[in-house]
Scaffold this motif. Structure first.
Motif, PDB file in Angstrom:
ATOM      1  N   ARG C  85      23.727   6.547 -26.748  1.00  0.00           N
ATOM      2  CA  ARG C  85      22.723   5.516 -26.985  1.00  0.00           C
ATOM      3  C   ARG C  85      22.476   5.339 -28.493  1.00  0.00           C
ATOM      4  O   ARG C  85      22.402   4.218 -28.992  1.00  0.00           O
ATOM      5  N   THR C  89      22.976   1.730 -30.164  1.00  0.00           N
ATOM      6  CA  THR C  89      21.832   0.894 -30.556  1.00  0.00           C
ATOM      7  C   THR C  89      20.839   1.611 -31.469  1.00  0.00           C
ATOM      8  O   THR C  89      19.743   1.100 -31.697  1.00  0.00           O
ATOM      9  N   TYR C  92      16.693   1.839 -30.660  1.00  0.00           N
ATOM     10  CA  TYR C  92      16.100   0.797 -29.813  1.00  0.00           C
ATOM     11  C   TYR C  92      15.329   1.467 -28.673  1.00  0.00           C
ATOM     12  O   TYR C  92      15.849   2.363 -28.008  1.00  0.00           O
ATOM     13  N   GLU C  94      13.678   3.016 -25.498  1.00  0.00           N
ATOM     14  CA  GLU C  94      14.332   3.259 -24.219  1.00  0.00           C
ATOM     15  C   GLU C  94      13.758   2.374 -23.115  1.00  0.00           C
ATOM     16  O   GLU C  94      14.480   1.836 -22.290  1.00  0.00           O
ATOM     17  N   TYR C  97      15.232  -1.070 -22.674  1.00  0.00           N
ATOM     18  CA  TYR C  97      16.691  -1.134 -22.614  1.00  0.00           C
ATOM     19  C   TYR C  97      17.188  -2.234 -21.696  1.00  0.00           C
ATOM     20  O   TYR C  97      18.328  -2.675 -21.839  1.00  0.00           O
ATOM     21  N   ILE C 100      18.783  -5.054 -23.420  1.00  0.00           N
ATOM     22  CA  ILE C 100      20.175  -4.905 -23.860  1.00  0.00           C
ATOM     23  C   ILE C 100      21.115  -5.217 -22.706  1.00  0.00           C
ATOM     24  O   ILE C 100      22.113  -5.937 -22.875  1.00  0.00           O
ATOM     25  N   TRP C 101      20.769  -4.730 -21.526  1.00  0.00           N
ATOM     26  CA  TRP C 101      21.652  -5.004 -20.386  1.00  0.00           C
ATOM     27  C   TRP C 101      21.660  -6.487 -20.060  1.00  0.00           C
ATOM     28  O   TRP C 101      22.713  -7.039 -19.704  1.00  0.00           O
ATOM     29  N   THR C 226      23.748   4.801 -16.925  1.00  0.00           N
ATOM     30  CA  THR C 226      24.521   3.564 -17.070  1.00  0.00           C
ATOM     31  C   THR C 226      25.333   3.209 -15.847  1.00  0.00           C
ATOM     32  O   THR C 226      25.908   2.129 -15.812  1.00  0.00           O
TER      33      THR C 226
END
Lengths: 261, 512, 609
Positions: C85, C89, C92, C94, C97, C100-101, C226
């Motif tokens: 992670r 990033t 960034y 958590e 997140y 981001i996805w 992930t």
């Protein structure tokens, strides 16, 4: 119909004697470095007239017609096209360019555009026509030059003769008053020359003012109203085809004709 | 008849009286240009003024005085690891950069040619290996490679008094790589004089043999004879070089001469040389633009060029005349040069021209380290070196391969047709033509390599950028240091491109 | 000319001097028996035999050395895996997140649709796939035998190797008509990788396992966090591909391709500044300043441009545009909002370009639409950048790691390209002052190393700014990259411009085009086509150069791998592992880019003029 009949019928339609002057050159001179390409050229071309310019290579023929739409700048003298003088005035240059069509020896089609786009590009962006209208016009022009089926091909896919006909259509799309031809058949194979000359003949019959630099004597005899012979940057002799081919006055003309005929 | 140039301008005048300004193409052309120039100049002026204000507000002065002051810097590597002044420190950095660039260019070319030829080999395994080498190394950023090599080198075992792999000859450890060193010794300058005499002798010998060959037609082996002569002189020189110690006295005389020339003479000399060259350049330029009939036509560019050369020469003359420091600097450095050369010849007769030493390991305190005897590459140097050499070799290999493949197939067929072997046609037919294609991109790679050495800052090798950064961190003189960087790299780039262009032009002329 | 060269090279290489492209030869050629092949390719003469023997020995040694390095128990691969992670990033938050996805999912969605629309991928013969698998399996078997594995690991790897070899054997004799799309192969590989996330607990067997030996995954480790998102990503990509193939027949393709390209260009901005950065808009400021300014410029600009694009406007338009341009520059002399200055300048450039695109009503309205669209994007972008982010992070920028590498790369490419084209046009122009300025700039930038320019910008930029103006270090560095790459791109474009023949210029002039029209419609399209191969090379070089961010202390990919992770107490001395991972990422991306560009180059049939 024989050649003479064609011509006389054409003459019958047009009244060249009373036609207005459309291109006037007065004492035009141009130098490339120290080489004088044009030496005091003066000539007048009337509306609807077909003028063929002959002469040995390097005699200044091409330079002269390139001066007429200012691809080259003349350095001395005056050139008037349709009442507009070619000078540093931007408006005049734009106006003259959009009224004078030009066909080049090497076609100079735009390789990245289709045939249709080649023809319609300038009407859309220079003449400001709507796209649909410009494309319709392109189709009818392609029909006129005899290749309506090639509209969506790229120039690289056409033969030399077809490319030159597209080039003529491209010039016509701007609806010019005058067409300039700079050795339009010199880069073509013999069997393709005729198809291009036929289109040019048709154009002449329709009453277009044309200035043609060429080595095609047959075309000159058949279509020209006037023949100008240039050598060393000067116009040596001007006359009708009959006069020029049968009874030239100047020694240099005779010499030239004896070499090529 | 009037000249057309005048004629042209008179037409322009006549026209511009009639045409409104905003429609005149000439007016539009120049207004646009001057407008852009005005914008650029104004922005630069504005930025410079702003920077000046800000610098003043922060009490930073931008002078170059730090060059003269002693810095508190310890360099990791170089000709002088604890320089006396800031200028000296930067100088050491420049030498380090140049050293890396030169060594890198030599080795990258060598390796790249081998890999490029291997890529063309008809051995499947070799070809694939070369391909793997090229694709891997050119696709991984140079900086990542350098840092990786550095990490690997510094993770090696500690250096100890028994370090290997070949103890006493070749040492690899976390302090770098150390190997035997061959260096020029005291007698070298006298020896090289002997060799120079040998070269002159060889030149005349070669001429004479060639003449004989031309006259009689027998094979006189002119080149071999010349080579053997030089070799003979070199070998004899090792034993008899002390006889040339008198050369030192000549240099001493020259040094005295330089000491006694008045500065004014130098000023006059330089000015007249400058005037001579500028005048000759302009004359030649005119001549090249003038046709056989004496008709002259200049375009905008030509006038710019002449004005540029003329102004440049004028400024140079003014600087030389008004700034006495320059002329006396030239005199002093001339004197120093000859005094230094004189000193080189003042050695006792037994000195050898060359010497060699094995690497040594010393242990002054608790930790062992390499001594001064061997040729030692520190981890920083080694990381940058391997980085630029491997990385550039991949590009060079592709250039070599492309160049060789670009030679038309018919050339090799023609070579085969006249009975040359594969290697012969490669050497006599393909290579000479390939060189022409290869040279320009190679010059580009050399430029890139030189600029890439600046990444040394990431692994702590003391190149100009790293030293510069240390200097401005200590003195706060960031602007002058950066100006020096840029000037230095521009000079390097210019030099390399001039050299490459020179060879390019020469090749072309030879070819025709 | 270029293409002629390269094709002749291709023909050439397949012939006598080399047999580089042997693999691409049609399989019709009678296959050599193994012994014959060995003799022809490895032992053709003494010299070759010696080379073969030596290089075989070297290869074996190198493989063994590499494997014993990689599988050494001292290696801390978990340093890379556990810190994934951070590498991607940086700091960034958590709990945010999902953003981001979502961004990644949107980009994959675009990718899927674009692949379908451009009909990417080629068909690969199954027998070729079999051959490759055989080679891969053989390599794994060889490596397993050389590697210092425990018995158990050896057996597992041997089984994997034999499995792959088996598949290869099954596929190899298949008929040459049987093909499979390379996209299928690629998505199959991705599917395998994602499935492995569900099976293999990446990123856990580290210091965590010493505490509680049976822990499979701890929150924060890679596989656990992930596997679900990646699976969704895969599904999104697949679905959008099928969606793309389904709708591409139903709608006008040229138009939708244009829309897609524009989306590619704009969406990163939205993802970055809206989705990822999540700006905390101040409604009061929006209503009082931003929206009025936007409305003013769009309305006044639209009216002005509608008038200026009339076909009969003539040189009056030029004079007026020049006046606006002058006003635009003059705004810098007075105190006012930066956004007003920028928008005035943009308006002036639109006005200057108006005569070029003028025409009948539809054309004029289209031009005005472009103006309003660019106003929307510009105003919104400037507002978003100036609004504080809600992402609370320790540093002065909200994201780092690989994400910032990609971000700076994107901005560099998007902005350096137009600047490079302008510089190239100036350098080849007929105007001497343009040429001098452009040439000086280009040669200066090309003469100095990138690192000096980066240091200059990151250290010196605050000195050059007037009071009250502020530029983050990231922005300054991005500008440095843009300037540097623009100079190089300009040289590539210049090569293209010089390849456009004089006849093309003359033909365009003869049909009455203005200089701008000639450049835009005739010269640039041809020049850029020629310039594609060198420009792609430059783009790859730029991507590699993003690593230099690490030197000036920006928390990019390389900096985290080199300086941050090895600083963690439990991962001291893990630099080499991290750097190998970084190298692998760069290698895969750069290699893929260069291969893809070669394919595209062939497909477009470059230089068929």
């Amino acid at each position: 119909m024989t050649d003479n009949e064609t011509k006389s019928s054409v003459r019958g339609d047009r009244d060249l004697a009373n036609a207005q002057d459309i291109i006037v050159c007065e004492g035009v001179s141009k130098w490339f470095g120290d080489f004088q390409a044009l030496n005091n050229v003066s000539a007048t071309i009337k509306e609807q007239e077909v003028v063929v310019v002959l002469g040995p290579s390097g005699s200044g023929k091409s330079t002269w017609i390139r001066c007429i739409n200012r691809l080259e700048q003349h350095q001395e003298g005056r050139i008037m096209v349709d009442g507009v003088e070619l000078s540093n005035d931007l408006r005049n240059i734009e106006k003259v360019r959009s009224e004078v069509g030009m066909v080049f020896q090497m076609f100079n089609l735009f390789p990245h555009l289709t045939v249709r786009d080649n023809i319609s590009l300038a009407p859309i962006w220079v003449r400001k026509k709507p796209r649909a209208e410009a494309e319709e016009q392109a189709s009818s022009l392609l029909e006129r030059v005899g290749i309506p089926e090639q509209a969506d091909k790229f120039p690289g896919q056409l033969s030399g003769g077809q490319q030159q006909r597209v080039a003529i259509a491209r010039a016509l799309a701007m609806e010019p008053k005058i067409m300039l031809f700079d050795e339009p058949t010199s880069a073509l194979d013999p069997e393709m020359i005729k198809e291009v000359l036929d289109v040019m003949k048709e154009l002449a019959l329709s009453g277009m003012t044309m200035m043609v630099v060429t080595h095609e004597m047959g075309f000159a005899k058949e279509v020209a109203d006037k023949i100008m012979f240039m050598e060393g940057g000067q116009i040596v002799e001007t006359g009708t085809p009959e006069h020029f081919f049968t009874n030239p006055t100047e020694e240099r003309t005779k010499l030239f004709l004896s070499q090529i005929l | 008849m009037q000249s057309p140039a005048e004629e042209k301008s008179s037409t322009l005048k006549a026209v511009s009286q009639r045409v409104p300004l905003w429609r005149d193409v000439v007016v539009i052309k120049w207004v646009t240009q001057l407008g852009l120039l005005a914008v650029v100049v104004t922005s630069l002026w504005f930025l410079a003024g702003q920077a000046g204000d800000n610098l003043q507000a922060r009490n930073i002065n931008t002078g170059f005085d730090f060059l003269e002051r002693p810095p508190d810097i310890q360099l990791s590597e170089g000709i002088d690891t604890s320089p006396a002044t800031g200028g000296r420190a930067l100088w050491v950095g420049m030498v380090n950069t140049l050293r890396m660039a030169v060594v890198g260019i030599v080795f990258a070319t060598f390796l790249g040619v081998i890999v490029g030829l291997a890529r063309l080999s008809n051995n499947w395994l070799i070809k694939r290996l070369a391909g793997l080498w090229i694709e891997t190394l050119r696709n991984v950023p140079l900086l990542v490679q350098m840092i990786f090599y550095f990490a690997v080198l510094t993770a090696l075992p500690r250096v100890s008094l028994e370090s290997g792999p070949i103890h006493g000859w070749f040492h690899v450890s976390n302090k770098g790589i150390s190997m035997p060193r061959v260096f020029i010794s005291d007698g070298f300058y006298q020896w090289i004089t002997v060799v120079a005499v040998g070269c002159i002798a060889a030149y005349f010998l070669k001429k004479q043999r060639e003449k004989k060959h031309d006259l009689t037609g027998e094979n006189t082996h002119a080149a071999s004879w010349a080579f053997l002569t030089v070799c003979t002189f070199a070998i004899i020189g090792i034993f008899v070089h002390p006889i040339f110690s008198f050369v030192g006295e000549i240099f001493a005389a020259l040094a005295t001469l330089f000491e006694n020339i008045p500065a004014t003479l130098i000023k006059i000399l330089i000015s007249s040389i400058l005037i001579f060259f500028a005048a000759r350049w302009i004359r030649n330029f005119f001549a090249s633009r003038r046709s056989a009939t004496g008709h002259l036509s200049l375009i905008d560019d030509d006038i710019f060029r002449m004005v540029f050369v003329g102004t440049g020469a004028l400024i140079a003359i003014i600087v030389v005349i008004s700034w006495t420091g320059i002329s006396s600097w030239i005199l002093h450095s001339g004197r120093d040069l000859f005094q230094m050369l004189e000193a080189k010849f003042e050695v006792d007769g037994a000195a050898r021209p060359f010497d060699a030493m094995k690497p040594d390991i010393v242990k002054p305190g608790k930790f062992a380290n390499y001594g001064k005897n061997g040729l030692t590459m520190g981890p920083g140097f080694a990381a940058v070196f391997f980085g630029v050499v491997f990385y550039t070799s991949a590009f060079v290999a592709e250039i070599i391969r492309g160049g060789i493949l670009a030679v038309p197939k018919g050339q090799i067929e023609a070579g085969n047709a006249v009975g040359l072997s594969r290697s012969q046609s490669l050497r006599h037919i393909v290579l000479p033509q390939a060189i022409r294609i290869i040279l320009p991109p190679m010059g580009n790679q050399y430029l890139n390599l030189t600029k890439n050495t600046s990444l040394a800052i990431a692994v702590g090798y003391s190149d100009i950028v790293q030293v510069g950064q240390t200097v401005y961190n200590q003195t706060g003189k960031s602007l002058p240091v950066m100006a020096i960087w840029m000037l230095f790299y521009l000079t390097c780039s210019l030099t390399i491109s001039v050299i490459v262009n020179y060879y390019n032009v020469r090749m072309k002329i030879v070819e025709r | 000319m270029n293409s002629a060269n390269s094709t002749s090279q291709d023909q050439f290489s397949s012939d006598s001097l080399t047999d580089v492209s042997k693999n691409e030869l049609p399989p019709k050629v009678a296959a050599l028996s193994p012994t014959e092949w060995l003799k022809a390719n490895l032992f053709s003469n003494t010299f070759n035999s010696i080379l073969t023997v030596i290089s075989t020995a070297a290869i074996l040694l190198i493989i063994r050395g590499l494997l014993s390095f990689i599988f050494n128990p001292l290696r801390q691969w978990s340093a890379t895996a556990t810190n994934m992670r951070l590498l991607m990033t940086q700091a960034y938050p958590e709990h945010q997140y999902a953003r981001i996805w979502v961004s990644l999912g949107f980009l994959l969605f675009l990718t899927g649709i674009s692949l379908a629309f451009w009909r990417a991928g080629r068909s690969v013969q199954l027998s070729q796939v079999g051959k490759r698998l055989l080679a891969l399996g053989a390599f794994i078997l060889l490596a397993t035998l050389l590697a210092p594995f425990s018995n158990k690991a050896t057996i597992i790897w041997l089984i994997i190797g034999i499995f792959i070899v088996g598949i290869g054997f099954l596929l190899k004799p298949s008929h040459e008509d049987k093909t499979v799309s390379s996209l299928t192969l690629l998505s199959g590989a991705f599917l395998l990788a994602i499935l492995s996330l569900w099976v293999i607990p990446y990123g856990h067997h580290s210091y965590l396992s010493t505490r509680t030996p049976k822990i499979l995954a701890e929150p924060g480790t890679v596989a656990m966090t992930t596997k679900l998102p990646w699976t969704i990503m895969f599904v999104v990509a697949m679905c959008s591909y099928f969606l793309g193939s389904f709708i591409r027949e139903k709608i006008d393709e040229t138009r939708s391709k244009a829309v897609l390209s524009a989306t590619w260009l704009i969406s990163p901005l939205f993802l970055l500044f809206l989705v990822l950065r999540d700006p905390d808009f101040d409604t009061g400021h929006l209503l009082s300043t931003d929206i009025p300014i936007f409305l003013f410029f769009s309305i006044v600009g639209s009216v002005l441009l509608l008038w200026l694009t009339r076909p009969d406007i003539g040189e009056k338009g030029r004079v007026i545009s020049a006046a606006i341009l002058f006003v635009g520059f003059a705004t810098f002399l007075f105190q006012m909002l930066m956004i007003v200055r920028i928008l005035t300048l943009v308006l002036a450039f639109f006005a200057l370009a108006a005569p070029t695109f003028s025409g009948q009503k539809p054309a004029r309205i289209r031009y005005t639409k472009v103006w309003i669209a660019s106003m929307v994007i510009l105003c919104w972008l400037i507002t978003a950048i100036n609004t504080p982010s809600t992402a609370k992070v320790p540093g002065d920028f909200f994201i780092g790691g690989f994400a910032i590498t990609l971000m700076i790369f994107f901005f560099t490419m998007v902005l350096a390209f137009p600047l490079g084209v302008l510089l190239a046009l100036a350098r080849t122009s007929k105007f001497p002052i343009f040429r001098i300025i452009s040439t000086t700039f280009i040669e200066f930038i090309r003469g100095v190393p990138l690192i000096t320019i980066l240091i200059f910008f990151s250290v010196m930029v605050p000195l050059f700014l007037p009071d009250g103006m502020d530029l983050t270090e990231i922005a300054a560095v991005t500008i440095a990259f843009i300037i540097f790459e623009a100079a190089y791109l300009a040289e590539n474009v210049r090569g293209g411009l010089q390849s456009v023949t004089r006849g093309q210029h003359e033909a365009a002039e003869a049909v009455g085009m203005t200089n701008a029209q000639k450049t835009f419609f005739i010269v640039l399209p041809q020049a850029l086509r020629v310039a594609i191969p060198p420009m792609v090379g430059q783009i790859i070089a730029t991507f590699k150069e993003t690593g230099l961010l690490a030197i000036i202390g920006i928390f990019d990919f390389l900096y985290i791998a080199r300086s941050v992770i090895p600083g963690q107490t439990q991962y001291m001395g893990s630099t080499r592992e991290n750097l190998l991972f970084v190298s692998l990422v760069y290698l895969v991306i750069c290699f893929a880019m260069s291969k893809a560009s070669q394919r595209v180059e062939k497909r477009v049939g470059l230089g068929e003029r």
